[in-house]
Scaffold this motif. Structure first.
Motif, short mmCIF file in Angstrom:
data_model
loop_
_atom_site.label_atom_id
_atom_site.label_comp_id
_atom_site.label_asym_id
_atom_site.label_seq_id
_atom_site.Cartn_x
_atom_site.Cartn_y
_atom_site.Cartn_z
N GLN A 211 0.84 -1.20 0.00
CA GLN A 211 0.00 0.00 0.00
C GLN A 211 0.87 1.25 0.00
O GLN A 211 2.09 1.18 0.18
N ASP A 212 0.22 2.40 -0.19
CA ASP A 212 0.97 3.66 -0.34
C ASP A 212 1.35 4.30 0.98
O ASP A 212 2.12 5.24 1.01
N GLU A 213 0.76 3.84 2.08
CA GLU A 213 1.07 4.39 3.40
C GLU A 213 1.78 3.32 4.24
O GLU A 213 1.59 2.13 4.02
N TYR A 216 4.30 -0.27 4.39
CA TYR A 216 4.18 -0.38 2.93
C TYR A 216 3.93 -1.81 2.47
O TYR A 216 3.46 -2.04 1.36
N PRO A 239 6.66 3.07 -0.70
CA PRO A 239 5.68 2.23 -1.39
C PRO A 239 6.30 1.51 -2.58
O PRO A 239 7.10 2.10 -3.31
N SER A 241 5.58 -1.83 -5.70
CA SER A 241 4.53 -2.47 -6.50
C SER A 241 4.87 -3.92 -6.79
O SER A 241 4.96 -4.32 -7.96
N TYR A 260 8.71 1.27 -9.35
CA TYR A 260 7.58 1.66 -8.51
C TYR A 260 7.12 3.07 -8.86
O TYR A 260 7.80 3.80 -9.60
N VAL A 263 5.14 8.69 -5.43
CA VAL A 263 4.06 8.97 -4.49
C VAL A 263 3.61 10.44 -4.56
O VAL A 263 2.42 10.74 -4.43
N ARG A 272 -0.76 6.99 -11.05
CA ARG A 272 0.42 6.20 -10.73
C ARG A 272 1.40 6.31 -11.88
O ARG A 272 1.16 5.73 -12.95
#
Ligand code: FE2
Length: 510
Positions: A211-213, A216, A239, A241, A260, A263, A272
């Motif tokens: 996730q982005d927060e 991660y 973050p 992927s 990745y 952000v 993204r």
């Protein structure tokens, strides 16, 4: 908006479509308004839910092939929001073929998850897809959590999974009716990525989330009875992927890869934007798969991106992982693709079979290519996930070249069996305008010992654009140069994503 096709990316100029460029007759009318290759041809949605028994067979279904081959994949139901569509957006449609006593039954049904039910009631699409723009006012994800990427079998149910990490949904393996959201007894507090894995013998599930927060990434395990065993945070610099993970008898192999998204750009513009950081290594984290320790042993390798792992296993102090490596994951846009250039290019990256080896005692890393063909969606005998395997069954993806229309969209034109010990290969070409699917390797009934890897049957769904027919091919795992049976599916199957094999003892006991 003009409804006349006006761009270079048209049904007529991509060979995967019917020779005369016409859409399949059973596709919904609205696709004609969209000049989009992933809504036409072999990819055109089929919005029919049905089942058919006692399917016509050429050859013979082996008596010891007992179970179900299930595929998840996109089949867009309504005209996309904002007139924008991405290949990954289509509503999840499950297609399953059941083999028992030498006979076959086919079922096709949509996944009725949260977003599907809301849109079904509204009679139109509500959530935007990956092409955006993201809508943060909508409940749940700012884009539709379609859960259309993968399927696994866990605790008596099929679980649908989404590559962006979403809500897994339970599906009855016999009826394909959606049961509801998988919550692991109310203890699943976050999303789950697409490539969770289940152990064929212990029936436990191993999963990760990203996730982005912060945190991660997380990694967890669920018991065979549907309860959560543990779920721990994984410390990353930001973050990421990751798409897949490895699993061995004692370890999970987590991926921290230098490809990745930015952000800041995501926060500012809701998009993204992926970047490949060539100055950063690919990092692989070995963690006790049962959670007996939360210590992660990290290994560094040459920068790359990886979508899918074929298999991983242990040998003494070494942990081996075989997968399909992208040397350069940055897609190259073709101006001929106009406004679809970004989406089209992401499906045209190249991948080669590759091996990484990690020494848990010394920290040494060894890595190298095993082939130079563009193959992906690797599978192994499902009884050997996490255990040493000799064979990997991969789909061959054509590489586009100047002056050719082949390879403009991602299709599987052939299957290759790699012998990981000798380097020898076998190959089966599906044919001109004929496309296969990821092919799980179904163990023969009762073939459960270490010497039984070859007692198995790779199975694949086929879409033939020459006459819009579909069928399922069954191969002998020891010789895939020709199928041993061809099972006719009554209607065209739209090309899908990931698949699974469910053993008959599990499915008919469920
Ligand atoms: Fe995947």
């Amino acid at each position: 908006m003009s409804h006349e096709p006006s761009l270079a990316v048209t049904a007529a100029n991509v060979r995967m479509f019917a020779p005369d460029g016409t859409p399949p007759p059973d596709a919904p009318d609205w696709i004609r308004h969209f000049d989009h290759p992933y809504l036409h041809g072999a990819f055109a949605p089929t919005d029919i839910e049905y089942e058919a028994e006692d399917l016509e067979v050429e050859g013979e279904i082996p008596a010891d092939l007992c179970g179900a081959y299930v595929m998840n994949g996109p089949s867009q139901r309504f005209e996309p929001v904002n007139e924008k569509y991405h290949y990954y957006d289509g509503d999840a449609q499950l297609r399953a073929i059941y083999f028992r006593d030498g006979k076959a039954t086919f079922k096709q049904k949509y996944l009725h998850n949260g977003a599907f039910i809301v849109e079904d009631k509204a009679g139109k699409a509500i959530w935007p897809g990956l092409a955006g723009p993201y809508d943060f006012r909508l409940p749940g994800s700012p884009i539709k959590d379609v859960s259309n990427t993968d399927v696994i079998f866990y605790n008596g149910k099929i679980l649908s999974l989404w590559y962006m990490a979403g809500d897994p949904y339970q599906v009855d393996p016999l009826t394909l009716e959606t049961v509801g959201r998988e919550t692991l007894g109310g203890n699943l507090s976050h999303s789950v990525s697409a490539h969770s894995k289940t152990d064929p013998f212990s029936k436990q599930m191993f999963f990760f989330n990203y996730q982005d927060e912060p945190p991660y990434m997380s990694y967890g395990m669920a018991n065979a009875d549907g309860t959560l065993n543990f779920d721990i945070d994984i410390d990353l610099a930001g973050p990421r992927s990751p798409h897949d993970m490895g699993l061995t008898e004692n370890y999970a192999i987590l991926h921290d890869l230098p490809f990745y998204h930015d952000v800041d750009l995501l926060k500012k513009f809701g998009r993204r934007v992926m970047g490949f950081h060539r100055d950063q290594p690919a990092r692989f984290g070995l963690i006790d798969r049962f959670g007996r320790s939360d210590k992660v042993q990290w290994f560094e390798a040459e920068p790359c991106y990886i979508l899918h792992i074929a298999n991983s296993w242990e040998e003494g102090d070494w942990v081996h992982m075989v997968g399909c490596r992208q040397e350069d994951p940055m897609p190259v846009k073709d101006p001929a693709d106009h406004h679809l250039a970004s989406m089209m290019s992401y499906r045209r990256r190249t991948h080669i079979l590759y091996r990484w080896s990690f020494n848990t005692k010394t920290g040494a890393v060894s890595e190298g290519p095993m082939d130079d063909r563009n193959t992906e969606f690797p599978t192994v005998n499902t009884n050997f996930v996490g255990r040493k395997t000799r064979y990997s069954y991969n789909q061959v993806i054509p590489i586009p070249h100047e002056g050719s229309l082949e390879g403009r969209c991602q299709t599987f034109n052939a299957m290759v069996r790699y012998d990981l010990e000798t380097g020898e290969t076998q190959r089966y070409d599906y044919g001109d305008g004929v496309y296969g699917s990821e092919a799980p390797v179904a163990p023969a009934h009762g073939a459960t010992t270490a010497s039984d890897e070859g007692r198995a049957y790779p199975v694949t769904f086929i879409t033939d654009t020459n006459d819009w027919s579909s069928y399922c091919l069954i191969f002998d795992a020891d010789d895939i140069t020709k199928p041993i049976a061809k099972v006719k599916i009554p209607r065209r199957i739209s090309i899908g994503f990931h698949t699974t094999w469910i053993d008959g003892a599990d499915i008919w006991a469920a």
